[in-house]
Structures are given as structure tokens and as C-alpha cells.
Write an enzyme that holds these catalytic residues in place. Structure first.
Site, PDB file in Angstrom:
ATOM      1  N   ALA A  28     -49.817 -14.767  11.833  1.00 34.69           N
ATOM      2  CA  ALA A  28     -48.373 -14.874  11.674  1.00 34.69           C
ATOM      3  C   ALA A  28     -47.938 -14.302  10.334  1.00 34.69           C
ATOM      4  O   ALA A  28     -46.916 -13.611  10.232  1.00 34.69           O
ATOM      5  CB  ALA A  28     -47.939 -16.339  11.795  1.00 34.69           C
ATOM      6  N   TYR A  29     -48.719 -14.548   9.294  1.00 35.47           N
ATOM      7  CA  TYR A  29     -48.365 -14.039   7.968  1.00 35.47           C
ATOM      8  C   TYR A  29     -48.399 -12.511   7.949  1.00 35.47           C
ATOM      9  O   TYR A  29     -47.541 -11.856   7.337  1.00 35.47           O
ATOM     10  CB  TYR A  29     -49.324 -14.605   6.918  1.00 35.47           C
ATOM     11  CG  TYR A  29     -48.960 -14.214   5.504  1.00 35.47           C
ATOM     12  CD1 TYR A  29     -48.069 -14.977   4.769  1.00 35.47           C
ATOM     13  CD2 TYR A  29     -49.499 -13.075   4.909  1.00 35.47           C
ATOM     14  CE1 TYR A  29     -47.719 -14.626   3.477  1.00 35.47           C
ATOM     15  CE2 TYR A  29     -49.158 -12.707   3.624  1.00 35.47           C
ATOM     16  CZ  TYR A  29     -48.267 -13.484   2.904  1.00 35.47           C
ATOM     17  OH  TYR A  29     -47.919 -13.115   1.621  1.00 35.47           O
ATOM     18  N   ASP A  30     -49.400 -11.957   8.609  1.00 34.34           N
ATOM     19  CA  ASP A  30     -49.544 -10.494   8.621  1.00 34.34           C
ATOM     20  C   ASP A  30     -48.515  -9.805   9.506  1.00 34.34           C
ATOM     21  O   ASP A  30     -48.342  -8.581   9.429  1.00 34.34           O
ATOM     22  CB  ASP A  30     -50.950 -10.114   9.101  1.00 34.34           C
ATOM     23  CG  ASP A  30     -52.027 -10.446   8.077  1.00 34.34           C
ATOM     24  OD1 ASP A  30     -51.681 -10.610   6.897  1.00 34.34           O
ATOM     25  OD2 ASP A  30     -53.210 -10.543   8.470  1.00 34.34           O
ATOM     26  N   ARG A  68     -45.034 -13.329   0.640  1.00 35.14           N
ATOM     27  CA  ARG A  68     -43.975 -13.568   1.617  1.00 35.14           C
ATOM     28  C   ARG A  68     -43.415 -14.992   1.541  1.00 35.14           C
ATOM     29  O   ARG A  68     -42.383 -15.274   2.153  1.00 35.14           O
ATOM     30  CB  ARG A  68     -44.474 -13.318   3.043  1.00 35.14           C
ATOM     31  CG  ARG A  68     -44.818 -11.861   3.368  1.00 35.14           C
ATOM     32  CD  ARG A  68     -45.030 -11.710   4.876  1.00 35.14           C
ATOM     33  NE  ARG A  68     -43.789 -11.996   5.616  1.00 35.14           N
ATOM     34  CZ  ARG A  68     -43.746 -12.252   6.914  1.00 35.14           C
ATOM     35  NH1 ARG A  68     -44.879 -12.283   7.623  1.00 35.14           N
ATOM     36  NH2 ARG A  68     -42.595 -12.503   7.523  1.00 35.14           N
TER      37      ARG A  68
END
Length: 412
Positions: A314-316, A347
């Protein structure tokens, strides 16, 4: 002061016969909580060993005076060691403290010293000579790191007693196991652990067996398991290394090598213990690895936060809303280390930091908050923080509740 000054201090007062007492200053030691009668708490059993005349239960609040030099801050005081013992007479107190520091002008009582590593070096004294004490209060993380290279990690609620040149007493001054203790008897230690020191994960697994959830909330479970795991670690350490020490050494190099091995083992345990407990408890709470959280992911520019939520995937994913991302760093102390988390995940604007430190000053907390750091603190430690700070602390249980729904959506 320069680190070379600290090196000289350690060499000057790290002499045979000296006794060092090292602790992380809690808010109740300093003036951070506005407590009356502020002064560093030191276990009365230790003070009795240094000042035998203090151990007079027939007297109410026996005391003694001695010279104390805070060499890190060029400060000299005539200090009172006192045993508040009115519990023996129907009162409520049974503790020892050092007092008469002169208020916040002393580095030991300065609210901004909360969380700092302080080392008290009590020097040997002969007939007709009074005890004196030399103290170093660390202003920066580099000073604490240098001291811990000499005496091993010093964590909140876990002071270290060190006697230079006496390795067996320095490293294995443990109390006997009491009821409910996790100390392992010799026959309870797996034979394989005696030939290969167990990994942190192996000790955590043994801890979980001995401290199961049994309905405990995450905050209390984390604290109880940390205590249990440390007792297991000390049991194994003593079983593995004490026989080697008792065999003696044929060369100084062998002595120093074993001492360094032991201290390095303690550093490794201290560096990973908290995050391993956090991972285990989050899993027991129903969070799934790589779906609800990712442990030690590698993200932009090789950064490695302790935990990302809901996942590294999800972060990427640039389409995943940044407001649904969280990160958590796990550090036993935060006084000097909180700045390390500021750049761990570009982020995520708000960085959550779980710590076991017993308080911060209002100034320290304001600086953290302005930098976007939110403290996650086990519930039972909240009372160690200034009253103005407590409403802004997040419990471990509440943090888990916050991140639990994040994995419901893994895309835009």
C-alpha cells in the site's frame, strides 16, 4: 562537553572498588511532573550497600550527607541520602532518595534531563574518609552510547549496577526468583541454548508460553512480557557465561573478549526486544503480516521503519491515500532518539513512536509534537508524564484500534 571528556571521566572513576549506579532519569526523578521532594530514586538496597549507616529501621527517616559532583555540568552539591520509612510506622512511604540538589538548576532535576542516562560513581573510602560521588548526566545520545559500550544497555525501570574490574559481579548481580518469576531453573533451559545463545525470536516464544494473553489488554501484556523476557534472557546468560568466568582466564585478552561478547549480546537484545513484542501482540490482536502491517520493510532510499500500516504494498502504491498510511517506530527511550524517525517514511506526515520512557518534559513534548511525532505509551506509564502531556498520549491498544481498519482498502 566533548566525548573525550567523558572518556577521561570513565577512566578516572572506573577504578577497582568504585561502584557505579546507572539509570534513565524518570519524570518523577526530575521536576518534569512538578512533584514535591524531587530527587533521583535509587533502590534502598543499593543505598544501604553504599551507606550502611542508612540502614536503621528503628529510626524514622534516617539520613546521611555526602559530597556529590555533577562533573558533566561542573556542579558540586552537599547531598542528603534519606530512607523514607514511615510505612514501618503505619505510613505510606518506604523508599530511598537523594535530595538537596537545589531545584531545577541541577542537571539531575532539570525537566529536560528526563529520559537522560545518568551514572553515579560512588568512590571507595577508608577509615576517616567520607564517601563521595561523581555523576555524569548525558546531554546527547552519543554520550549515552559511549557509556553503554562500557556497562551495557540501560533501559527504563532497569538500572545497572557496575563494579569496575569484577566481571562476575558486574554482569550477574541478579536477585533470586520470586513467586511468578520467569527466571528459568537450570533444568528448564533447552540444552541447545547452552551451546548456541538463543535468538530474540526464540526467547520471545518462550515468553509467550509463560505470559499468555489471558484477557490482558495490549498495554499491560506488553509490559508484563517485557519483564518476563528480560528474566528469561538473564537466566540463559548466566547459565551460558558464568561457568566460563568461574574457570578463570589465562590472558587479559580472553577476559576482555568474553566481557565484550556479553555486552554485545545485551545490546542486540535491547535493540530488538520491544519491536518483537509489538509484532507478536499485534498478531495476537488479529493484525496480519503484510496485509495489516509490514515489519521492517525497505522503502524509498533504503529506509527501514519498524512497522508500516497497512502494508508495504500500500505504501509503494502512489494511488493509495496517504492519509490511510501509518508508521510506528519502537524505541525503549525517546529523549535523543525521537529525531531518528522523522525521515523514515516520506509519505507519512505524522510519525507514531512507541516508547517505554518514563516521561518527557513539556518542552521535549512540544518539540516532538511540532515535528509531527505522536507518542504511543503503555497506559500504566501515562502517570509518569506531566499532566498537560497525558491527554495527548496514545495507548498501545488505541493505536491498534486506529490501524485495524486501514487494511480494509488496499487500493485507491
Amino acid at each position: 562537553m566533548a566525548l573525550t571528556d567523558l572518556v577521561g571521566w570513565m577512566d578516572e572513576y572506573g577504578v577497582p572498588g568504585a561502584v557505579w549506579f546507572a539509570k534513565r532519569l524518570a519524570a518523577n526523578d526530575t521536576l518534569a511532573t512538578g512533584a514535591h521532594g524531587a530527587g533521583p530514586y535509587i533502590p534502598k538496597e543499593f543505598l544501604f550497600s553504599v551507606f550502611p549507616d542508612l540502614n536503621h529501621p528503628e529510626e524514622e527517616n534516617p539520613d546521611c550527607w555526602f559530597d556529590l559532583y555533577i562533573d558533566s555540568h561542573a556542579d558540586r552539591r552537599r547531598i542528603r541520602a534519606i530512607w523514607y520509612n514511615n510505612r514501618l510506622r503505619g505510613g505510606t512511604r518506604n523508599e530511598a532518595r537523594l535530595t538537596n540538589f537545589g531545584g531545577g538548576r541541577s542537571a539531575l532535576l532539570d525537566p529536560d534531563s528526563t529520559g537522560a542516562l545518568a551514572v553515579f560513581a560512588f568512590l571507595p573510602h577508608g577509615p576517616g574518609r567520607q564517601m563521595e560521588c561523581h555523576v555524569w548526566v548525558c546531554d546527547q545520545g552519543a554520550e549515552a552510547d559511549l557509556l553503554e559500550e562500557r556497562i551495557g544497555p540501560v533501559e527504563p525501570k532497569a538500572p545497572v549496577v557496575w563494579q569496575p574490574g569484577e566481571i562476575a559481579r558486574d554482569l550477574f548481580m541478579h536477585t533470586d526468583a520470586g513467586p511468578g518469576s520467569c527466571r528459568l531453573l537450570p533444568g528448564e533451559i533447552p540444552p541447545a541454548w547452552l551451546t548456541r545463545f538463543p535468538t530474540g525470536e526464540e526467547i520471545i516464544r518462550e515468553t509467550v508460553k509463560r505470559r499468555q494473553r489471558n484477557g490482558l489488554e495490549p498495554d499491560r501484556l506488553l509490559m508484563r512480557r517485557r519483564e518476563c523476557e528480560f528474566e528469561i534472557f538473564l537466566s540463559v546468560e548466566e547459565a551460558v557465561y558464568l561457568p566460563r568466568i568461574r574457570q578463570g582466564f589465562s590472558a587479559i585478552g580472553d577476559f576482555l573478549s568474553l566481557a565484550q561478547t556479553i555486552l554485545q549480546s545485551r545490546k542486540t537484545r535491547s535493540g530488538t526486544s520491544l519491536e518483537l513484542h509489538v509484532r507478536e501482540i499485534m498478531t495476537e490482536e488479529g493484525l496480519l503480516a503484510d496485509t495489516s502491517f509490514t515489519y521492517r520493510p525497505v522503502i524509498e532510499n533504503g529506509k527501514r521503519p519498524d512497522f508500516l500500516f497497512p502494508s508495504k504494498a500500500a505504501y509503494d502504491n502512489p494511488a493509495f491515500p496517504a492519509e490511510r498510511l501509518r508508521m510506528l517506530a519502537a524505541k525503549t527511550t525517546c529523549k535523543d532518539r525521537w529525531r531518528q524517525v522523522l525521515n523514515e517514511a516520506d509519505r507519512i506526515a505524522t510519525k507514531h513512536l512507541l516508547t517505554l520512557q518514563e516521561g518527557v518534559s513539556e518542552g521535549q513534548f512540544r518539540e516532538m509534537s511540532e515535528a509531527g511525532v505522536r507518542l504511543v505509551v503503555p497506559a500504566e506509564l501515562h502517570r509518569s508524564y506531566p499532566a498537560s502531556v497525558r491527554p495527548h498520549l496514545v495507548t498501545f491498544e488505541n493505536f491498534i484500534g486506529d490501524v485495524r481498519p486501514l487494511s480494509a482498502i488496499q487500493g485507491p
